[in-house]
Design a protein around this motif. Structure first.
Motif, PDB file in Angstrom:
ATOM      1  N   LEU A  19       0.821  -1.213   0.000  1.00  0.00           N
ATOM      2  CA  LEU A  19       0.000   0.000   0.000  1.00  0.00           C
ATOM      3  C   LEU A  19       0.855   1.263   0.000  1.00  0.00           C
ATOM      4  CD1 LEU A  19      -2.841  -1.042   2.462  1.00  0.00           C
ATOM      5  CD2 LEU A  19      -3.081  -0.553   0.023  1.00  0.00           C
ATOM      6  N   LEU A  20       1.917   1.274   0.793  1.00  0.00           N
ATOM      7  CA  LEU A  20       2.802   2.436   0.816  1.00  0.00           C
ATOM      8  C   LEU A  20       3.469   2.633  -0.545  1.00  0.00           C
ATOM      9  CD1 LEU A  20       4.422   2.037   4.351  1.00  0.00           C
ATOM     10  CD2 LEU A  20       2.781   3.778   3.628  1.00  0.00           C
ATOM     11  N   LEU A  21       3.905   1.541  -1.158  1.00  0.00           N
ATOM     12  CA  LEU A  21       4.510   1.639  -2.490  1.00  0.00           C
ATOM     13  C   LEU A  21       3.500   2.149  -3.508  1.00  0.00           C
ATOM     14  CD1 LEU A  21       6.598  -1.654  -2.511  1.00  0.00           C
ATOM     15  CD2 LEU A  21       7.513   0.673  -2.608  1.00  0.00           C
ATOM     16  N   ALA A  22       2.279   1.650  -3.451  1.00  0.00           N
ATOM     17  CA  ALA A  22       1.239   2.080  -4.394  1.00  0.00           C
ATOM     18  C   ALA A  22       0.909   3.560  -4.201  1.00  0.00           C
ATOM     19  CB  ALA A  22      -0.011   1.221  -4.227  1.00  0.00           C
ATOM     20  N   MET A  23       0.843   4.011  -2.952  1.00  0.00           N
ATOM     21  CA  MET A  23       0.560   5.421  -2.691  1.00  0.00           C
ATOM     22  C   MET A  23       1.684   6.313  -3.214  1.00  0.00           C
ATOM     23  SD  MET A  23      -1.438   5.655   0.957  1.00  0.00           S
ATOM     24  CE  MET A  23      -0.518   4.488   1.899  1.00  0.00           C
ATOM     25  N   ASN A  24       2.923   5.847  -3.076  1.00  0.00           N
ATOM     26  CA  ASN A  24       4.058   6.611  -3.592  1.00  0.00           C
ATOM     27  C   ASN A  24       4.063   6.600  -5.120  1.00  0.00           C
ATOM     28  OD1 ASN A  24       7.382   6.428  -4.226  1.00  0.00           O
ATOM     29  ND2 ASN A  24       6.682   8.073  -2.894  1.00  0.00           N
ATOM     30  N   GLY A  27       1.489   8.828  -6.652  1.00  0.00           N
ATOM     31  CA  GLY A  27       1.611  10.246  -6.344  1.00  0.00           C
ATOM     32  C   GLY A  27       0.728  10.718  -5.201  1.00  0.00           C
ATOM     33  N   LEU A  28       0.172   9.781  -4.442  1.00  0.00           N
ATOM     34  CA  LEU A  28      -0.690  10.165  -3.320  1.00  0.00           C
ATOM     35  C   LEU A  28       0.115  10.636  -2.112  1.00  0.00           C
ATOM     36  CD1 LEU A  28      -3.276   7.265  -3.518  1.00  0.00           C
ATOM     37  CD2 LEU A  28      -3.586   9.625  -4.267  1.00  0.00           C
ATOM     38  N   LEU A  29       1.262  10.012  -1.891  1.00  0.00           N
ATOM     39  CA  LEU A  29       2.137  10.391  -0.783  1.00  0.00           C
ATOM     40  C   LEU A  29       3.577  10.411  -1.277  1.00  0.00           C
ATOM     41  CD1 LEU A  29       0.949   8.344   2.349  1.00  0.00           C
ATOM     42  CD2 LEU A  29       0.805  10.799   2.026  1.00  0.00           C
ATOM     43  N   PRO A  30       4.287  11.512  -1.037  1.00  0.00           N
ATOM     44  CA  PRO A  30       5.707  11.536  -1.398  1.00  0.00           C
ATOM     45  C   PRO A  30       6.525  10.717  -0.387  1.00  0.00           C
ATOM     46  CG  PRO A  30       5.073  13.613  -0.385  1.00  0.00           C
ATOM     47  CD  PRO A  30       3.814  12.788  -0.521  1.00  0.00           C
ATOM     48  N   GLU A  31       7.743  10.424  -0.763  1.00  0.00           N
ATOM     49  CA  GLU A  31       8.606   9.590   0.086  1.00  0.00           C
ATOM     50  C   GLU A  31       8.721  10.136   1.502  1.00  0.00           C
ATOM     51  OE1 GLU A  31      13.260   8.245   0.462  1.00  0.00           O
ATOM     52  OE2 GLU A  31      12.481   8.626  -1.546  1.00  0.00           O
ATOM     53  N   HIS A  32       8.896  11.447   1.650  1.00  0.00           N
ATOM     54  CA  HIS A  32       9.088  11.992   3.000  1.00  0.00           C
ATOM     55  C   HIS A  32       7.847  11.790   3.869  1.00  0.00           C
ATOM     56  CE1 HIS A  32       7.112  15.606   1.304  1.00  0.00           C
ATOM     57  NE2 HIS A  32       6.793  15.882   2.557  1.00  0.00           N
ATOM     58  N   GLY A  71      16.242   0.623   5.429  1.00  0.00           N
ATOM     59  CA  GLY A  71      16.413  -0.176   4.215  1.00  0.00           C
ATOM     60  C   GLY A  71      15.677   0.365   3.011  1.00  0.00           C
ATOM     61  N   GLY A  72      14.781   1.331   3.236  1.00  0.00           N
ATOM     62  CA  GLY A  72      14.029   1.900   2.125  1.00  0.00           C
ATOM     63  C   GLY A  72      13.059   0.933   1.487  1.00  0.00           C
ATOM     64  N   ASN A  73      12.597  -0.061   2.222  1.00  0.00           N
ATOM     65  CA  ASN A  73      11.720  -1.083   1.666  1.00  0.00           C
ATOM     66  C   ASN A  73      10.367  -0.573   1.213  1.00  0.00           C
ATOM     67  OD1 ASN A  73      13.755  -2.776   2.434  1.00  0.00           O
ATOM     68  ND2 ASN A  73      12.624  -3.858   3.993  1.00  0.00           N
ATOM     69  N   SER A  74       9.885   0.507   1.792  1.00  0.00           N
ATOM     70  CA  SER A  74       8.519   0.946   1.514  1.00  0.00           C
ATOM     71  C   SER A  74       8.435   2.123   0.555  1.00  0.00           C
ATOM     72  CB  SER A  74       7.804   1.290   2.825  1.00  0.00           C
ATOM     73  OG  SER A  74       7.660   0.122   3.590  1.00  0.00           O
ATOM     74  N   VAL A  75       9.574   2.470  -0.034  1.00  0.00           N
ATOM     75  CA  VAL A  75       9.589   3.472  -1.100  1.00  0.00           C
ATOM     76  C   VAL A  75      10.522   2.969  -2.187  1.00  0.00           C
ATOM     77  CG1 VAL A  75       9.030   5.495   0.309  1.00  0.00           C
ATOM     78  CG2 VAL A  75      11.408   4.807   0.073  1.00  0.00           C
ATOM     79  N   ARG A  76      10.183   3.276  -3.417  1.00  0.00           N
ATOM     80  CA  ARG A  76      11.064   2.890  -4.525  1.00  0.00           C
ATOM     81  C   ARG A  76      12.076   4.000  -4.726  1.00  0.00           C
ATOM     82  NH1 ARG A  76       8.034  -1.407  -6.453  1.00  0.00           N
ATOM     83  NH2 ARG A  76       5.828  -0.999  -6.674  1.00  0.00           N
ATOM     84  N   ARG A  77      13.283   3.713  -4.333  1.00  0.00           N
ATOM     85  CA  ARG A  77      14.349   4.711  -4.485  1.00  0.00           C
ATOM     86  C   ARG A  77      15.123   4.390  -5.750  1.00  0.00           C
ATOM     87  NH1 ARG A  77      15.774   4.701   1.861  1.00  0.00           N
ATOM     88  NH2 ARG A  77      14.106   6.103   2.453  1.00  0.00           N
ATOM     89  N   PRO A  78      15.529   5.419  -6.488  1.00  0.00           N
ATOM     90  CA  PRO A  78      16.271   5.171  -7.724  1.00  0.00           C
ATOM     91  C   PRO A  78      17.561   4.423  -7.440  1.00  0.00           C
ATOM     92  CG  PRO A  78      15.865   7.527  -7.388  1.00  0.00           C
ATOM     93  CD  PRO A  78      15.341   6.811  -6.205  1.00  0.00           C
TER      94      PRO A  78
END
Length: 80
Positions: A19-24, A27-32, A71-78
């Motif tokens: 869900l966090l990945l989908a929201m990011n 564009g519903l929630l930015p990484e911060h 670990g950045g697991n819940s956001v897709r970081r470049p």
């Protein structure tokens, strides 16, 4: 913790991460903001009161959430 509870916890964690990945991604929630949600969740567990066993459980949950943040697991970081 029983096996059923462990499986439930793993399923819940996977669903929340998705869900966090989908929201990011949507564009519903930015990484911060996502990191802020995770930090708030960790702080809730870090400050929880209860018996010694309950406090230990809360501290373990907070540590896991903090590992997810690191670990950045819940956001897709470049990829660099």
């Amino acid at each position: 913790m029983s096996t059923a509870n462990e499986h439930s916890g793993q399923a819940a964690l996977s669903i929340c991460e998705a869900l966090l990945l989908a929201m990011n991604d949507g564009g519903l929630l930015p990484e911060h903001e996502i990191v802020g949600v995770l930090r708030d969740a960790a702080a809730t567990h870090e400050n929880a009161k209860g018996s010694e066993a309950e406090t230990e459980t809360h501290r373990s949950v907070a540590a896991l959430i903090n590992q997810i943040i690191a670990g950045g697991n819940s956001v897709r970081r470049p990829q660099v």
